[in-house]
Enzyme design. Structure first.
Site, mmCIF file in Angstrom:
data_model
loop_
_atom_site.group_PDB
_atom_site.id
_atom_site.type_symbol
_atom_site.label_atom_id
_atom_site.label_comp_id
_atom_site.label_asym_id
_atom_site.label_seq_id
_atom_site.Cartn_x
_atom_site.Cartn_y
_atom_site.Cartn_z
ATOM 1 N N ASP A 178 25.912 8.061 11.025
ATOM 2 C CA ASP A 178 24.938 8.701 10.141
ATOM 3 C C ASP A 178 24.917 7.946 8.815
ATOM 4 O O ASP A 178 25.439 6.827 8.749
ATOM 5 C CB ASP A 178 25.235 10.198 9.984
ATOM 6 C CG ASP A 178 26.594 10.457 9.363
ATOM 7 O OD1 ASP A 178 27.195 9.505 8.802
ATOM 8 O OD2 ASP A 178 27.062 11.605 9.431
ATOM 9 N N ASN A 216 35.715 -6.083 20.998
ATOM 10 C CA ASN A 216 35.103 -4.863 21.574
ATOM 11 C C ASN A 216 33.850 -5.194 22.376
ATOM 12 O O ASN A 216 33.577 -4.544 23.389
ATOM 13 C CB ASN A 216 34.811 -3.838 20.478
ATOM 14 C CG ASN A 216 36.064 -3.075 20.085
ATOM 15 O OD1 ASN A 216 36.526 -2.226 20.824
ATOM 16 N ND2 ASN A 216 36.636 -3.419 18.935
ATOM 17 N N HIS A 234 35.949 2.917 15.207
ATOM 18 C CA HIS A 234 36.698 2.862 13.940
ATOM 19 C C HIS A 234 38.200 2.953 14.233
ATOM 20 O O HIS A 234 38.625 3.801 15.033
ATOM 21 C CB HIS A 234 36.264 4.005 13.023
ATOM 22 C CG HIS A 234 36.962 3.979 11.702
ATOM 23 N ND1 HIS A 234 36.589 3.124 10.681
ATOM 24 C CD2 HIS A 234 38.034 4.657 11.245
ATOM 25 C CE1 HIS A 234 37.398 3.293 9.659
ATOM 26 N NE2 HIS A 234 38.286 4.209 9.967
ATOM 27 N N MET A 237 30.308 -5.068 9.312
ATOM 28 C CA MET A 237 30.859 -4.769 7.992
ATOM 29 C C MET A 237 29.834 -4.362 6.938
ATOM 30 O O MET A 237 30.131 -4.398 5.747
ATOM 31 C CB MET A 237 31.668 -5.982 7.491
ATOM 32 C CG MET A 237 32.819 -6.358 8.392
ATOM 33 S SD MET A 237 33.977 -4.982 8.671
ATOM 34 C CE MET A 237 34.848 -4.975 7.109
HETATM 35 C C1 GRF Z 1 37.932 -3.106 15.257
HETATM 36 O O1 GRF Z 1 39.259 -2.884 14.911
HETATM 37 C C2 GRF Z 1 37.080 -1.916 14.922
HETATM 38 O O2 GRF Z 1 37.755 -0.709 15.016
HETATM 39 C C3 GRF Z 1 36.705 -2.184 13.489
HETATM 40 O O3 GRF Z 1 36.541 -3.568 13.417
HETATM 41 C C4 GRF Z 1 37.324 -4.218 14.406
HETATM 42 C C5 GRF Z 1 36.419 -5.101 15.205
HETATM 43 O O4 GRF Z 1 37.133 -5.934 16.072
HETATM 44 N N1 GRF Z 1 35.529 -1.432 13.145
HETATM 45 P P1 GRF Z 1 36.375 -6.876 17.118
HETATM 46 O O5 GRF Z 1 35.420 -7.770 16.333
HETATM 47 O O6 GRF Z 1 35.667 -6.000 18.102
HETATM 48 O O7 GRF Z 1 37.478 -7.678 17.731
#
Ligand code: GRF
Length: 197
Positions: free
Chosen positions: A145, A16, A113, A94
């Site tokens: 939040d 991402n 998410h 995380m």
């Molecule tokens: C994604 O699937 C996101 O929705 C979740 O964690 C994953 C992160 O993937 N919260 P990346 O590290 O961006 O490849």
């Protein structure tokens, strides 16, 4: 109007982050990623940031596996402020964000998410969707939040579940949509905050 300055927090592969960088490079998004932080020392997200010439730092949580100690959150908030961050983007981070960061960046922290919230909050949302036997899931960008995946929704995309899907195939299909909507959601938030878009 100036471009919005973004800080990204992640624990994993950083696809991402890459999607945001690609959107910036191809002029789909007016923004600057100024700092990337990870609680996992060898996470690929840190390498991706370095490859793009972005300052990338490991957040030392002092052996706490899941907890995000308050003193460490204070340090992270300070680093984000020092870097001049306007918007914090969580990308597979995380640990639960609490008051020191939430207070400093009120209404300025967003998360991606892998489900259509409010359905399937928490871990491995794609697996939760498979186990529940639903035929459609998706992904959500939302404000952060105090809760777990509970803030106001900014943007969502739907993803069909096929009868032969497994965790891997479904997560990959969801991620393709994540990479489209995360830059779009940042653009919406930047516009709302009065930055160039
Ligand atoms: C994604 O699937 C996101 O929705 C979740 O964690 C994953 C992160 O993937 N919260 P990346 O590290 O961006 O490849």
């Amino acid at each position: 109007m100036r471009k919005i300055r973004i800080g990204v927090l992640g624990s994993g592969s950083g696809s991402n982050l890459q999607a945001l960088l690609d959107a910036i490079r191809s002029d789909l998004l007016q923004a600057e990623i100024v700092l990337v932080l990870s609680d996992v020392a060898d996470a690929r997200i840190l390498q991706r940031a370095k490859d793009a010439g972005i300052p990338a730092e490991w957040i030392d949580c002092f052996g706490n596996k899941n907890r995000f100690p308050e003193a460490v959150q204070q340090h992270v908030a300070d680093r984000l402020v020092d870097a001049g961050v306007d918007l914090v983007c969580l990308a597979g981070f995380m640990r639960l964000i609490k008051s020191p960061i939430l207070q400093r960046f009120s209404e300025r922290i967003i998360n991606i998410h892998p489900s259509l919230l409010p359905h399937f909050p928490g871990l491995e949302a794609w697996k939760q969707a498979l186990d529940a036997g639903v035929t459609e899931t998706g992904c959500t960008v939302h404000f952060v939040d105090e809760g777990m995946d509970t803030g106001t929704v900014i943007l969502q995309a739907k993803v069909p579940i096929h009868s032969d899907d497994d965790s891997l195939s479904l997560h990959q299909r969801i991620q393709q949509q994540e990479h489209l909507i995360y830059p779009q959601a940042v653009r919406l938030v930047a516009a709302r905050l009065g930055f160039a878009v």
